[in-house]
Scaffold this motif. Structure first.
Motif, PDB file in Angstrom:
ATOM      1  N   ILE A   1       0.776  -0.156  -4.544  1.00 20.85           N
ATOM      2  CA  ILE A   1       0.594  -1.386  -5.321  1.00 20.85           C
ATOM      3  C   ILE A   1      -0.451  -2.267  -4.652  1.00 20.85           C
ATOM      4  O   ILE A   1      -0.240  -2.760  -3.539  1.00 20.85           O
ATOM      5  CB  ILE A   1       1.930  -2.156  -5.466  1.00 20.85           C
ATOM      6  CG1 ILE A   1       2.972  -1.268  -6.151  1.00 20.85           C
ATOM      7  CG2 ILE A   1       1.722  -3.449  -6.264  1.00 20.85           C
ATOM      8  CD1 ILE A   1       4.367  -1.865  -6.165  1.00 20.85           C
ATOM      9  N   GLY A   2      -1.583  -2.416  -5.312  1.00 18.11           N
ATOM     10  CA  GLY A   2      -2.658  -3.251  -4.793  1.00 18.11           C
ATOM     11  C   GLY A   2      -2.745  -4.536  -5.585  1.00 18.11           C
ATOM     12  O   GLY A   2      -2.028  -4.712  -6.574  1.00 18.11           O
ATOM     13  N   PRO A   3      -3.635  -5.455  -5.159  1.00 20.13           N
ATOM     14  CA  PRO A   3      -3.756  -6.754  -5.835  1.00 20.13           C
ATOM     15  C   PRO A   3      -4.031  -6.634  -7.327  1.00 20.13           C
ATOM     16  O   PRO A   3      -3.553  -7.452  -8.110  1.00 20.13           O
ATOM     17  CB  PRO A   3      -4.942  -7.404  -5.117  1.00 20.13           C
ATOM     18  CG  PRO A   3      -5.003  -6.729  -3.788  1.00 20.13           C
ATOM     19  CD  PRO A   3      -4.521  -5.337  -4.002  1.00 20.13           C
ATOM     20  N   SER A   4      -4.779  -5.589  -7.724  1.00 22.68           N
ATOM     21  CA  SER A   4      -5.148  -5.474  -9.139  1.00 22.68           C
ATOM     22  C   SER A   4      -3.963  -5.078 -10.014  1.00 22.68           C
ATOM     23  O   SER A   4      -4.020  -5.198 -11.237  1.00 22.68           O
ATOM     24  CB  SER A   4      -6.278  -4.457  -9.303  1.00 22.68           C
ATOM     25  OG  SER A   4      -5.850  -3.200  -8.807  1.00 22.68           O
TER      26      SER A   4
ATOM     27  N   PRO B   1       0.822  -1.218   0.000  1.00 17.36           N
ATOM     28  CA  PRO B   1       0.000   0.000   0.000  1.00 17.36           C
ATOM     29  C   PRO B   1       0.858   1.271   0.000  1.00 17.36           C
ATOM     30  O   PRO B   1       0.515   2.258  -0.631  1.00 17.36           O
ATOM     31  CB  PRO B   1      -0.790  -0.126   1.298  1.00 17.36           C
ATOM     32  CG  PRO B   1      -0.805  -1.578   1.613  1.00 17.36           C
ATOM     33  CD  PRO B   1       0.498  -2.108   1.118  1.00 17.36           C
ATOM     34  N   ILE B   2       2.021   1.209   0.675  1.00 16.94           N
ATOM     35  CA  ILE B   2       2.870   2.390   0.785  1.00 16.94           C
ATOM     36  C   ILE B   2       3.417   2.823  -0.573  1.00 16.94           C
ATOM     37  O   ILE B   2       3.680   4.004  -0.819  1.00 16.94           O
ATOM     38  CB  ILE B   2       4.004   2.137   1.822  1.00 16.94           C
ATOM     39  CG1 ILE B   2       4.291   3.429   2.586  1.00 16.94           C
ATOM     40  CG2 ILE B   2       5.245   1.573   1.198  1.00 16.94           C
ATOM     41  CD1 ILE B   2       5.086   3.203   3.870  1.00 16.94           C
ATOM     42  N   ASP B   3       3.598   1.852  -1.490  1.00 17.17           N
ATOM     43  CA  ASP B   3       4.042   2.177  -2.843  1.00 17.17           C
ATOM     44  C   ASP B   3       2.862   2.245  -3.816  1.00 17.17           C
ATOM     45  O   ASP B   3       3.054   2.355  -5.033  1.00 17.17           O
ATOM     46  CB  ASP B   3       5.030   1.118  -3.344  1.00 17.17           C
ATOM     47  CG  ASP B   3       6.265   1.028  -2.460  1.00 17.17           C
ATOM     48  OD1 ASP B   3       6.794   2.091  -2.098  1.00 17.17           O
ATOM     49  OD2 ASP B   3       6.689  -0.097  -2.134  1.00 17.17           O
TER      50      ASP B   3
ATOM     51  N   ASP C   1       4.122 -11.357   3.293  1.00 22.50           N
ATOM     52  CA  ASP C   1       3.123 -12.100   4.072  1.00 22.50           C
ATOM     53  C   ASP C   1       1.707 -11.688   3.690  1.00 22.50           C
ATOM     54  O   ASP C   1       0.814 -12.535   3.569  1.00 22.50           O
ATOM     55  CB  ASP C   1       3.349 -11.864   5.571  1.00 22.50           C
ATOM     56  CG  ASP C   1       4.514 -12.707   6.098  1.00 22.50           C
ATOM     57  OD1 ASP C   1       4.905 -13.665   5.398  1.00 22.50           O
ATOM     58  OD2 ASP C   1       5.026 -12.394   7.181  1.00 22.50           O
ATOM     59  N   THR C   2       1.498 -10.384   3.493  1.00 24.40           N
ATOM     60  CA  THR C   2       0.176  -9.883   3.088  1.00 24.40           C
ATOM     61  C   THR C   2      -0.235 -10.507   1.757  1.00 24.40           C
ATOM     62  O   THR C   2      -1.364 -10.980   1.587  1.00 24.40           O
ATOM     63  CB  THR C   2       0.223  -8.344   2.934  1.00 24.40           C
ATOM     64  OG1 THR C   2       0.709  -7.781   4.144  1.00 24.40           O
ATOM     65  CG2 THR C   2      -1.150  -7.781   2.603  1.00 24.40           C
ATOM     66  N   THR C   3       0.710 -10.510   0.821  1.00 23.15           N
ATOM     67  CA  THR C   3       0.424 -11.047  -0.510  1.00 23.15           C
ATOM     68  C   THR C   3       0.157 -12.548  -0.432  1.00 23.15           C
ATOM     69  O   THR C   3      -0.774 -13.056  -1.076  1.00 23.15           O
ATOM     70  CB  THR C   3       1.604 -10.749  -1.456  1.00 23.15           C
ATOM     71  OG1 THR C   3       1.986  -9.383  -1.303  1.00 23.15           O
ATOM     72  CG2 THR C   3       1.215 -10.992  -2.907  1.00 23.15           C
ATOM     73  N   ASN C   4       0.973 -13.250   0.371  1.00 21.23           N
ATOM     74  CA  ASN C   4       0.755 -14.690   0.565  1.00 21.23           C
ATOM     75  C   ASN C   4      -0.665 -14.965   1.043  1.00 21.23           C
ATOM     76  O   ASN C   4      -1.354 -15.835   0.518  1.00 21.23           O
ATOM     77  CB  ASN C   4       1.714 -15.228   1.647  1.00 21.23           C
ATOM     78  CG  ASN C   4       3.123 -15.405   1.116  1.00 21.23           C
ATOM     79  OD1 ASN C   4       3.325 -15.628  -0.077  1.00 21.23           O
ATOM     80  ND2 ASN C   4       4.096 -15.287   1.997  1.00 21.23           N
TER      81      ASN C   4
END
Lengths: 210, 210
Positions: A120-123, A116-118, A153-156
């Protein structure tokens, strides 16, 4: 160096180089002066290699790794196990894992991790296309091989939830004390995790001796 | 990383970057992937800054420093002392000496130093043009400010001999213990030289306090 460049052209070239990660003004000047000393053909080769890559780069339609063809050499290799897919952040991790010679499945390159800080979200990542690959039913196991950071970890966790509706095993690469590390200096979380996830000694021996 | 690049274009760009001094294959890959993530305008700016510098770079007709004009801003600055010329290897040294704010004369940029091992002889350097400048008779002192290496000493001696027929004082920048260095760790040659070339304390004080 409180730099006062003798030429605007020189200053521009140095500033452009200094935008690259890990390159300061001093290093940038050294690199620019090096290029200036080279003959024109060498400089032309340098510039055109980057321009050609930038303009003609292709991504594998299946795993989204950088590729010169529509489907990359790994995805089109029939000797590899297409039921096993390793999820990685970028081409660098594909190269690192290929370098271990321990993995004979396919890859799925996300193109980053959720951060989120950069912004960059899942989409922004190739997560939907991973789900699509899993939906076809040919994939038996998805191995998560992202960085052992908060973002990783969030992405995992996000991917794990997205894949839950499907009949696929989701595993994660082992976290533990790096080979060569002294236990004394290992951080507590890593050490704790490596005790919890201990492996049978004979199994480990078999794995590393082959 | 026993690298097996997934794309020839990527490999070419990495190899070109890795030709730069101090840039290994791993750093080169990081820089190339960084450029690949940038938008086309940024990459275009990077490439054109280097190409423009390479194609349009000019050298001052007097001191041979990099310059945007026929005569550089230092040589054309009427407030500077044109009777004092400092001989340096390259533009980096001009910038370093300018940064000290201690020198108000002009420069003469050799474009390198005599280095038989690299195939650089006196004729590859701007030594004849230095002699021509001295011949005009306007220069009273030439200060040699080359590296304190074997090659620097050889070049110093060569220039000194070339200038001997002319009525010009030839001096060399002081060699001694660097400011901030501990005497204990200074090498013997430097320490010996700095004792031989000791300066009156009050004079040194006056120089550094202004």
């Amino acid at each position: 160096m409180s730099a006062q460049y003798p030429s605007i052209l020189l200053e521009n070239a140095v500033n452009e180089f200094a935008k690259l990660p890990g390159i300061g003004k001093k290093t940038a000047l050294r690199l620019v002066l090096h290029l200036l000393r080279q003959n024109s053909v060498n400089v032309e080769n340098f510039l055109s290699a980057i321009a050609t890559l930038k303009h003609e780069v292709k991504y594998c339609s299946l795993c989204h790794n950088i590729s010169d063809s529509e489907v990359c050499s790994i995805c089109s290799d029939k000797t590899r196990d297409a039921s096993l897919v390793c999820v990685v952040e970028n081409v660098k991790e594909v190269m690192a894992i290929e370098g271990t010679m321990q993995f004979k499945g396919l890859y799925h390159v996300l193109g980053g991790i959720i951060s989120p800080i950069d912004g960059i979200g899942p989409s922004d990542l190739e997560i939907d296309s991973l789900v699509e690959r899993v939906k076809t039913g040919d994939i038996k196991e998805v191995i998560l091989a992202l960085s052992a950071t908060m973002e990783g970890d969030t992405t995992n966790f996000y991917i794990y939830r997205k894949l839950q509706p499907y009949d696929v095993k989701v595993s994660i690469i082992a976290r533990g004390v790096s080979i060569g590390d002294e236990i004394e200096y290992a951080d507590e979380v890593t050490l704790g995790r490596s005790i919890l996830n201990r492996t049978p000694f004979d199994e480990t021996y078999r794995l590393t001796s082959k």
